[in-house]
Design an enzyme around this catalytic site. Structure first.
Site, mmCIF file in Angstrom:
data_model
loop_
_atom_site.group_PDB
_atom_site.id
_atom_site.type_symbol
_atom_site.label_atom_id
_atom_site.label_comp_id
_atom_site.label_asym_id
_atom_site.label_seq_id
_atom_site.Cartn_x
_atom_site.Cartn_y
_atom_site.Cartn_z
ATOM 1 N N HIS A 423 0.820 -1.217 0.000
ATOM 2 C CA HIS A 423 0.000 0.000 0.000
ATOM 3 C C HIS A 423 0.852 1.264 0.000
ATOM 4 C CE1 HIS A 423 -2.182 3.322 1.976
ATOM 5 N NE2 HIS A 423 -3.158 2.924 1.179
ATOM 6 N N CYS A 754 34.495 4.050 -24.331
ATOM 7 C CA CYS A 754 33.664 4.003 -23.128
ATOM 8 C C CYS A 754 34.265 4.840 -22.003
ATOM 9 C CB CYS A 754 33.475 2.559 -22.658
ATOM 10 S SG CYS A 754 35.009 1.682 -22.317
#
Length: 797
Positions: A423, A754
């Site tokens: 919830h 990279c």
């Protein structure tokens, strides 16, 4: 069973479909839709029936409730009477009212027929509320009304139906309708009566057909706990969590479970006998807490059902499932549209980042991707929610719908229990505020008025930091991104980060760092697992024992975690290429892993020492590299991520390259077989000088510009004294890069980069494009601006 029934007060699920929301509400209409249309696809949904909206209106009329309800609501609207008193007064009206005889008879008759269908005098049922305005695309009424489990007999059933009607006017339901501008008098309530799945003896949970935090559409997220599912929905336990990659579900050769996280599952909800309650919580056994609730085959079956249901409804779905402990059969017991991620703007991406480092206090499951700071407001009971202060960070054990009014006023939420589908998680997503659930001890460690920062911007794990830290947010606009020829890829460290950036217009991942998964998820030196029985330090042995619970073979812990971490990164860009660099720790970094000191030499210069390729064929680490290879092989061949490309770092010589490829082949990873490509990092001048020869051994190069600059210029990149000299844009470095690209292309080999430089320096990115590089891999936050820069450069070429 012939359920054809023209009674205006009862409709059987099998006679309903999704067009019947006005008659039986969203929840019951959806159950009918699945039973009537998806049985042919082997999706099991328990049978049952629903009371109609007509039954509700007739109940109000027979008891003269409509005017009385309206009178109480007017008192609330005028401010004369507070919400809690108005809600209580209206609910009391329902609970003291009686069903008209014709409705009583209709419910009793339907219940008797359902019992006959299951060959029992009084079938046990779940009694669920379904509002007729429920589960609209712009709002979710999930959890607003009540559900009653293990209801047996006509008297109990009628009482539960009455309570469902009353729950249409709980405080949270009233306030929710007010916030969404729904007219109270135009919303009716249908009651769903459904055969109970004996998950009290099995398990249950919640399932989404997308990733709830990032909106990534290609995964199914499953939460699972022992016993009835209410504990998962309410967040009173921390469940297991599984993620499955949907695009590979139809391929029988693969098992695309890309994540499995063990929850503590400290209690389970079961049937109660006698007394005023039909269910009760009991503690789980040690074995239950240490075991996964579902097998891989069960996880995959649920994921396939989720995909079928999503395809049928043509929208992301939020489902509840249950496993019958008596028959071992799985069932879907609810399905409704997902209402948070599916409503988000697709062309905008908001990011958060901390500007300061802080001391971590506790951690848990991160909900959302934001950061918040403020003072703690610790509330242990819903009776004390009036003490909440606006703008504080709510800290409690768990929440339920009664807490919603104060959750709306919180800067952030921290709970002891719960998982990604509880919830607190659902409400925080709807409200757009960060939450950290399942911290286990938040209410013990934190105290009122304490200043803290909660960060959900660092992946799956959320962190609570001491003090109020500075942070910033940025909006990334994905609109009007130009088309370019140069491939733009991403550098990704963590699996969670990979999913976070899935919306970026990338051509794959140019660098996935294996060592991040080892350091943050596995935490143990692989050789300490290979030689566990030979460990000298008792404290280390105990620490490893605790971490590897559920893994009789200690090395399997390493392989399993690494496999799924790699697969999760690969899933984020599938089928685009994902280049995974094999481990590239230095010896001092390896030594800091649990058990590492016993297996690592002490080096004066680890940067140029026993690292990268040299480790993989060495007797000192060869068995550890074998575990890395096993993980890579599983990720590609069992999970199905054939888009993974292996990359070997710090490969100094051609002879070393041959040795590494030989060891890989011994471990079932032969270049060229099963379309396996192997790249090499170009970070040593020797890689450039011998590029033609390296091209005969590898399928491509990835330039590590940091190390290449360091070795080309003879500058320690970590030296503050030489910081001005360390620059990837130095002409010597650029000439080496240009030469590497030219030589590699002559051998028909691809070259990417990279390193950090193109993210930091737009002019360096422009140089790379002019030099003809195939791909540039960037930090995610640099992708959009660098794409625009590349487009400008390409337009001039």
């Amino acid at each position: 069973m012939n359920t054809t029934n023209k009674n205006p007060y009862i409709r059987w699920f099998e006679d309903l479909n999704s067009n019947d929301v006005a008659i039986v509400g969203g929840k019951n209409a959806s159950l009918g839709e699945m039973i009537s249309t998806l049985k042919d696809q082997s999706i099991r949904v328990p049978d049952g029936f629903a009371t109609t909206a007509d039954a509700y209106w007739q109940f109000l009329q027979a008891n003269h409730l409509k005017e009385k309800i309206q009178s109480h609501l007017e008192e609330l609207k005028s401010g004369k009477t507070p919400l809690d008193k108005v809600g209580k007064s209206i609910r009391r009206l329902f609970l003291s009212a009686d069903f008209p005889e014709e409705i009583t008879a209709a419910i009793q008759d339907a219940y008797q027929k359902l019992s006959q269908n299951y060959d029992t005098p009084e079938v046990d049922v779940a009694v669920r509320s379904s509002a007729t305005a429920e589960d609209l695309p712009e709002a979710s009424f999930a959890g607003q009304q009540e559900t009653f489990l293990n209801i047996t007999g006509e008297a109990e059933l009628l009482d539960a139906c009455r309570k469902c009607y009353a729950s249409l006017f709980t405080d949270r339901a009233i306030s929710y309708r007010q916030a969404k501008n729904f007219d109270h008098t135009k919303v009716a309530l249908s009651v769903g009566v459904q055969k109970m799945v004996r998950s009290d003896q099995g398990s249950a949970g919640v399932m989404f057909s997308l990733d709830t935090e990032t909106g990534f559409p290609d995964v199914v997220l499953i939460d699972a706990a022992w016993g009835l599912g209410e504990n998962v929905v309410q967040g009173s336990v921390t469940p297991d969590e599984y993620r499955v990659f949907k695009p590979l579900l139809k391929k029988d050769d693969y098992k695309p479970v890309i994540e499995k996280t063990l929850g503590d599952k400290q209690k389970k909800l079961i049937y109660a006998k006698g007394g005023s309650h039909s269910t009760k919580n009991v503690n789980t056994s040690a074995q239950e807490r240490q075991s996964f609730v579902l097998t891989d085959d069960e996880i995959l079956q649920l994921a396939r059902w989720a995909s079928i249901i999503e395809a049928h409804y043509q929208k992301p779905m939020d489902m509840e499932w249950a496993k019958d402990g008596e028959t071992s059969e799985l069932f879907i017991v609810q399905a409704r549209p997902e209402t948070v991620q599916s409503q988000k703007q697709a062309d905008a991406l908001k990011t958060y980042s901390l500007k300061q480092k802080g001391e971590k206090i506790i951690t848990g499951v991160s909900i959302g991707e934001a950061i918040a700071a403020g003072k703690v407001c610790l509330i242990e009971s819903a009776d004390d929610i009036n003490h909440f202060q606006d703008g504080a960070i709510l800290v409690t054990q768990m929440t339920d719908p009664d807490w919603v009014p104060i959750m709306k006023r919180a800067a952030g939420i921290i709970t002891d229990h719960g998982g990604r589908t509880c919830h607190a998680a659902i409400v925080s997503r709807e409200l757009g505020i960060p939450a950290i659930v399942g911290t286990d001890k938040g209410t013990e460690v934190l105290h009122d008025e304490q200043e803290i920062t909660i960060s959900c911007a660092e992946g799956d794990q959320g962190y609570v930091y001491k003090n109020i830290l500075e942070f910033e947010s940025a909006q990334v606009n994905l609109e009007d991104t130009p088309e370019i020829k140069t491939q733009v890829m991403m550098n990704i460290a963590s699996p969670a980060a990979a999913l976070r950036w899935w919306r970026l217009p990338c051509d794959g991942i140019g660098l996935a760092r294996m060592e991040f998964i080892i350091n943050n998820s596995i935490k143990i030196h692989p050789m300490a697992l290979v030689h566990f029985d030979q460990l000298k330090d008792k404290a280390t042995r105990k620490q490893i024992q605790n971490l590897t619970q559920g893994y009789p073979d200690k090395t399997e812990y390493f392989v399993d975690h690494l496999t799924r971490g790699i697969a999760k990164i690969a899933a984020s860009q599938y089928p685009q290429p994902v280049i995974v660099r094999m481990s590239d720790f230095k010896t001092n970094e390896y030594a800091n892993l649990i058990g590492g000191k016993q297996f690592e030499p002490t080096e004066s210069n680890p940067m140029l020492g026993f690292r990268g390729a040299s480790r993989y064929y060495s007797d000192r680490y060869r068995a550890g590299f074998a575990l890395e290879c096993q993980a890579m092989k599983r990720a590609r061949e069992q999970i199905g991520m054939t888009n993974i490309i292996m990359m070997i770092p710090f490969c100094r010589t051609l002879q070393e390259a041959d040795k590494v490829l030989e060891v890989m082949a011994e471990n079932g990873l032969k270049r060229g077989e099963n379309a396996l490509q192997v790249y090499v990092m170009a970070e040593i001048p020797a890689n450039v000088e011998l590029a033609a020869e390296f091209s005969q051994r590898f399928d491509g190069f990835s330039i590590g510009s940091n190390d290449l600059t360091q070795l080309a210029l003879g500058v320690d990149r970590d030296s503050s004294e030489l910081a001005d000299l360390f620059d990837e844009r130095n002409e010597a470095v650029k000439r080496m890069i240009r030469r590497l690209i030219e030589t590699a292309h002559e051998s028909d080999r691809k070259v990417g980069i990279c390193g950090q430089a193109p993210s930091d320096y737009p002019d360096f990115a422009a140089f790379l494009v002019e030099a003809g590089i195939d791909s540039i891999s960037l930090n995610p936050d640099s992708v959009i601006p660098v794409i625009h820069r590349i487009a400008e450069v390409e337009a001039k070429l």
